[in-house]
Design an enzyme around this catalytic site. Structure first.
Site, short mmCIF file in Angstrom:
data_model
loop_
_atom_site.label_atom_id
_atom_site.label_comp_id
_atom_site.label_asym_id
_atom_site.label_seq_id
_atom_site.Cartn_x
_atom_site.Cartn_y
_atom_site.Cartn_z
N HIS A 355 0.80 -1.23 0.00
CA HIS A 355 0.00 0.00 0.00
C HIS A 355 0.83 1.27 0.00
O HIS A 355 0.26 2.36 0.12
CB HIS A 355 -0.93 0.05 1.21
CG HIS A 355 -1.99 -1.00 1.20
ND1 HIS A 355 -3.26 -0.79 0.69
CD2 HIS A 355 -1.97 -2.28 1.61
CE1 HIS A 355 -3.98 -1.89 0.81
NE2 HIS A 355 -3.21 -2.82 1.37
N LYS A 544 -8.27 14.01 4.47
CA LYS A 544 -7.42 12.81 4.44
C LYS A 544 -6.43 12.95 5.58
O LYS A 544 -6.36 14.02 6.20
CB LYS A 544 -6.66 12.70 3.10
CG LYS A 544 -5.96 14.02 2.71
CD LYS A 544 -5.27 13.93 1.34
CE LYS A 544 -6.18 14.05 0.16
NZ LYS A 544 -6.34 12.84 -0.62
N ARG A 545 -5.66 11.90 5.90
CA ARG A 545 -4.65 12.05 6.93
C ARG A 545 -3.68 13.16 6.55
O ARG A 545 -3.46 13.44 5.36
CB ARG A 545 -3.90 10.72 7.11
CG ARG A 545 -4.70 9.71 7.89
CD ARG A 545 -5.00 10.19 9.30
NE ARG A 545 -3.80 10.26 10.08
CZ ARG A 545 -3.47 9.38 11.01
NH1 ARG A 545 -4.27 8.37 11.30
NH2 ARG A 545 -2.35 9.50 11.69
N LYS A 550 0.96 14.41 0.87
CA LYS A 550 -0.40 14.69 0.41
C LYS A 550 -0.58 16.19 0.11
O LYS A 550 -1.57 16.61 -0.48
CB LYS A 550 -1.42 14.22 1.44
CG LYS A 550 -1.41 12.70 1.64
CD LYS A 550 -2.38 12.26 2.71
CE LYS A 550 -2.30 10.79 3.06
NZ LYS A 550 -2.98 9.91 2.07
N THR A 652 -8.49 6.59 -1.94
CA THR A 652 -9.83 6.05 -2.06
C THR A 652 -10.85 7.15 -1.78
O THR A 652 -11.99 7.08 -2.25
CB THR A 652 -10.05 4.86 -1.09
OG1 THR A 652 -9.48 5.20 0.17
CG2 THR A 652 -9.41 3.61 -1.62
N LYS A 656 -14.63 8.37 -3.53
CA LYS A 656 -15.86 8.73 -2.81
C LYS A 656 -16.40 10.07 -3.31
O LYS A 656 -17.60 10.24 -3.53
CB LYS A 656 -15.60 8.78 -1.29
CG LYS A 656 -15.30 7.40 -0.71
CD LYS A 656 -14.66 7.44 0.67
CE LYS A 656 -14.03 6.07 0.95
NZ LYS A 656 -13.08 6.09 2.07
C1 26Q Z 1 3.60 0.37 10.28
C2 26Q Z 1 4.48 0.00 11.28
C3 26Q Z 1 4.36 0.53 12.55
C4 26Q Z 1 3.33 1.42 12.83
C5 26Q Z 1 2.43 1.78 11.84
C6 26Q Z 1 2.57 1.28 10.54
C7 26Q Z 1 1.62 1.69 9.48
C8 26Q Z 1 0.28 1.87 9.77
C9 26Q Z 1 -0.62 2.26 8.79
C10 26Q Z 1 2.04 1.87 8.18
C11 26Q Z 1 1.14 2.25 7.20
C12 26Q Z 1 -0.21 2.44 7.49
C13 26Q Z 1 -1.22 2.85 6.51
C14 26Q Z 1 -1.02 2.98 5.21
C15 26Q Z 1 -2.10 3.44 4.32
O1 26Q Z 1 -3.20 3.74 4.75
N1 26Q Z 1 -1.85 3.48 3.02
C16 26Q Z 1 -2.88 3.90 2.08
O2 26Q Z 1 -3.57 2.75 1.62
C17 26Q Z 1 -4.68 3.10 0.84
C18 26Q Z 1 -5.43 1.83 0.49
O3 26Q Z 1 -4.71 1.08 -0.43
C19 26Q Z 1 -4.24 3.86 -0.41
O4 26Q Z 1 -5.38 4.26 -1.11
C20 26Q Z 1 -3.40 5.07 -0.02
O5 26Q Z 1 -2.86 5.67 -1.18
C21 26Q Z 1 -2.28 4.65 0.91
O6 26Q Z 1 -1.57 5.79 1.38
#
Ligand code: 26Q
Length: 808
Positions: A355, A544-545, A550, A652, A656
């Protein structure tokens, strides 16, 4: 064709109130009513559920197991009623019993078990897998605290704990008899017996994993699936009699160590930090999950030799990677299979979705952490890594640079992505562009070696939730124009709407729907926050976050430029805008929090300046979350998707907005590329460098300073940031970061390179908006062509290309 009438539902609710809460309707509060309604729907789903289970088992179908550290479910009451086909009847029953159904739905807390895109995607996929009648189970952790609640105090983010289980547990069924034991720490020794090594595990600490199951209803089907959330409990109750023996402290310690595992969701999005507790969470949920799948499989088939024929384990990013060595451990140590046999099963079971390409998000765990916490798993990873390394050396003929890049263990770290690539039979990205970047860049070597492994499945969203349920007026229009509700199960039917692209009446109706949705949203904001949004202005939205890539900052810089321009020339010709932002920042992400504060300062300045009255307004919506997005999407007109090209894997939120008739201003990044392919140049406001231009410019050398110095508007904005908005509060740190780098890389995300092009695209959007008929036509085309971004399409892609399972 509902199975239940209003009267039947009302009777069932009354029964639940009586038996579970000892209350009559008159004595019941909203929360009792909410819980009673949830119990009634649970009963309906349970009746369906036993049918699904029977069918799956009788047919011996291959099942999908979707492992994800996050499921951002949001609310369930309205959604479940919708999917069960009883929403209208339930609303009537609630009203009949003297309650306001809207208010009742609002009392439900969001199940915020996720950060953003990745977690919400998992939730949308559960809906589609169920609706498409695929036997599937989601697995995660039952975090006591979900994503924090955000308050804005004096313009700054403050985090509050999210105790969602107070009411959210209404959907959970604890299954104590399906508890699993997960082991941490201790040591492994190997005993040689009958020509092989048997591990003996001593001195470990056990944690019990107790499943809390949430039943998922599909739409237009009796099929149900389960989201299994693991709660952590210590196996040893704290026993005072152990006090003297010194075991008491150990027992207390063990209890605390066990129960902290399911305490809190890590609030980092797209950012990795090597925290021991996070690794414990990952192994806890993965080990419990794999053991539970294996246990059920053994019960049904009596052997694990056919395991891979009956199961696929989908790994949502690398977070559940330890499922690979955990399944190996069970096959080797508990079944006594030899390595080749076990490896063959594992590598035909596991598939991985990537991702993100951000370097700071790639998981690399220190080997000391892994070996200390999970000694047996560490030994297995070492063996996998050693064998892989030999293969790599042979394939790359000793090119040690390439071997090093692809190694699983390197520099005393375990690289989870490489472990996934080695063990998984499929690896996919989440948009066409992203999958291309994986193949040509991030995973180039591995893709040369095994090209067939690398696939694309473009993300999608649950269009029943994100269109029909939240935007009933648009839903009616689509039904009227496409011949009924067929689009709900066949989103490609949305394209029939395009027959009305030149129908003045329909275009007018599109405009009215949007206007009414804007008014409703503004009324909500006024009620909650006392702020009056200007509904005559275009709603221009970035939610978004918060992350540098971004580029919320690009949006803000442009707003400041508009503001300065308006101050200097109050008569300048400008299409009125209401800029809306919503974003949570990871609590430790300093710059992200600074940007939130900046947005709030700009908001204060602009909204209080008479020059901007009725023309320019900026507002930061606090605590952006699923249930707020559901109110906002139908009211949005311009969707800001402005990441540096190559950085946003898919997005995503962009989908929406599109489905709800907003037009996109965006870069050619992530799924925006495919949105552009669908609607063409004329129905989207594109700007900025492409992903390959970004790469080239970086290669040649990007000098932010030169862009800044040669652009009077940027310097103008920079001056205001340096001067600040009030005494003792300026943003010179941000200017420095962009212009000189302040020790780091200057303008890493190339805001300056895209600024002029963004400005021009904003101008085009503004000019187009003045021609409402043209705008509405573009809006209609966007809605009509958004069908391919339905999660049903994504899930059919997964089912056909990766899982090899049948579906509706
Ligand atoms: C990893 C290790 C330790 C702590 C936290 C994490 C961690 C947590 C969440 C790493 C990444 C995430 C989230 C990633 C994320 O949300 N990516 C998004 O995924 C969406 C669905 O595929 C995409 O549409 C977005 O582009 C992408 O940023």
């Amino acid at each position: 064709m509902a199975e239940y009438t209003k009267d039947q539902l009302a009777r069932l609710i009354i029964g639940k109130l009586q038996r579970n809460f000892g209350r009559t309707v008159d004595q019941a509060h909203l929360i009792h009513m909410f819980k009673a309604c949830a119990l009634v729907l649970r009963d309906i789903m349970a009746a369906h559920g036993s049918t699904s289970e029977r069918l799956t088992h009788v047919a011996h179908k291959r099942q999908v197991h979707y492992l994800s550290m996050e499921f951002l479910m949001g609310r369930s009451l309205e959604k479940n009623a919708y999917n069960l086909g009883v929403l209208e009847e339930l609303k009537e029953a609630i009203e009949f019993l003297g309650f306001d159904s809207g208010e009742l739905f609002e009392t439900e807390p969001d199940a915020g078990l996720g950060n953003g895109g990745l977690g919400r995607l998992a939730a949308c996929y559960l809906d589609s897998m169920t609706t498409l009648e695929i036997p599937a189970t989601g697995y995660s952790i039952c975090y006591e605290l979900g994503i924090f609640k955000q308050k804005i105090v004096d313009g700054q983010q403050v985090e509050l704990a999210d105790h969602w289980l107070d009411l959210g547990d209404a959907w959970l069924i604890t299954k104590v008899d399906e508890t699993e034991e997960v082991r941490f720490g201790g040591t492994v020794e190997y005993n040689w017996k009958d020509g092989r090594n048997y591990p003996v595990y001593t001195g470990y600490t056990s944690v019990l994993a107790i499943p809390k199951d949430m039943e998922i209803a599909g739409y237009g089907t009796e099929h149900t699936n389960t989201l299994r959330l693991w709660d952590a409990k210590s196996p040893t109750p704290v026993d005072m009699s152990l006090y003297s023996s010194g075991d008491y402290l150990k027992a207390v310690e063990q209890q605390a160590m066990a129960e902290v595992i399911a305490k809190v969701l890590y609030p980092d999005d797209n950012h990795y930090e090597g925290k021991s507790l996070r690794l414990r969470q990952q192994y806890f949920f993965v080990s419990a999950t794999v053991q539970s799948i294996v246990r059920k499989h053994r019960e049904e088939y009596g052997t694990l030799r056919n395991f891979h024929e009956k199961h696929v384990i989908q790994i949502n990013d690398t977070h559940p990677t330890l499922a690979i060595p955990e399944l190996m451990r069970i096959l080797l140590d508990e079944e006594g299979y030899d390595w080749e046999e076990a490896w063959n099963i594992v590598t035909h079971t596991v598939a991985y979705t990537n991702h993100t390409v951000l370097a700071e998000a790639l998981e690399r765990w220190p080997q000391s952490l892994v070996s200390g916490l999970l000694p047996r798993i560490w030994d297995i990873i070492r063996e996998i890594a050693a064998r892989y390394q030999r293969d790599l050396e042979a394939y790359f003929e000793g090119d040690m640079g390439r071997v090093a890049r692809n190694a699983i263990i390197w520099d005393n770290e375990v690289r989870m992505a490489n472990l996934c690539i080695c063990a998984c039979y499929a690896v996919n990205g989440v948009s066409a562009l992203h999958s291309d970047i994986l193949r040509k860049d991030v995973f180039f070597d591995a893709c040369q070696r095994e090209p067939a492994k690398f696939k694309n499945v473009t993300n999608g969203i649950d269009h029943r939730r994100w269109l029909s349920e939240i935007n009933p007026a648009l839903d009616s229009l689509i039904r009227d124009c496409t011949g009924g509700d067929g689009y709900l199960l066949d989103p490609s039917r949305m394209q029939l709407l395009e027959d009305y692209a030149d129908d003045a009446g329909v275009l007018e109706r599109i405009g009215q729907i949007k206007a009414e949705n804007k008014r409703r949203f503004a009324a909500y904001v006024e009620k909650e926050h006392g702020i009056l949004l200007n509904t005559d202005a275009m709603f221009d939205v970035q939610v978004k976050r918060l992350h540098e890539y971004k580029r919320q900052l690009l949006n803000v810089i442009h707003i400041i430029y508009l503001y300065l321009h308006m101050k200097e020339n109050p008569n300048f010709d400008f299409t009125p805008r209401t800029y809306l932002f919503g974003a949570k920042a990871a609590p430790g992400y300093y710059l992200a929090k600074r940007i939130i504060r900046l947005i709030n300062d700009v908001s204060k300045r602009v909204n209080n300046d008479p020059v901007c009255r009725d023309r320019l307004q900026v507002y930061f919506l606090e605590n952006y979350r699923v249930s707020l997005a559901e109110k906002l999407m139908p009211a949005s007109e311009l969707s800001e998707q402005i990441s540096t090209a190559g950085k946003e894997a898919s997005g995503t939120g962009n989908m929406k907005f599109m489905m709800n008739g907003a037009l996109t201003i965006g870069t050619l990044d992530g799924a925006n590329v495919e949105m552009h392919q669908q609607v063409g140049d004329d129905n989207i406001f594109l700007f900025g460098l492409t992903a390959s231009e970004v790469a080239d410019l970086k290669q040649r050398g990007y000098y932010a300073y030169d862009y800044y110095m040669s652009n009077p508007d940027l310097k103008w904005v920079g001056k205001l940031l340096n001067d600040g908005f009030e005494e003792g509060n300026n943003y010179a740190d941000i200017t420095r970061r962009l212009v000189t780098g302040d020790g780091g890389m200057a303008d890493e995300y190339m805001l300056f390179a895209d600024f002029e092009s963004y400005k021009a695209a904003q101008q085009r959007a503004g000019a187009t908006y003045r021609d409402q008929k043209k705008w509405n036509r573009m809006s209609l085309i966007n809605v009509a062509r958004s069908g391919i971004f339905a999660a049903d399409r994504s899930i059919r892609d997964y089912a056909d290309d990766i899982w090899n399972v049948p579906h509706r």
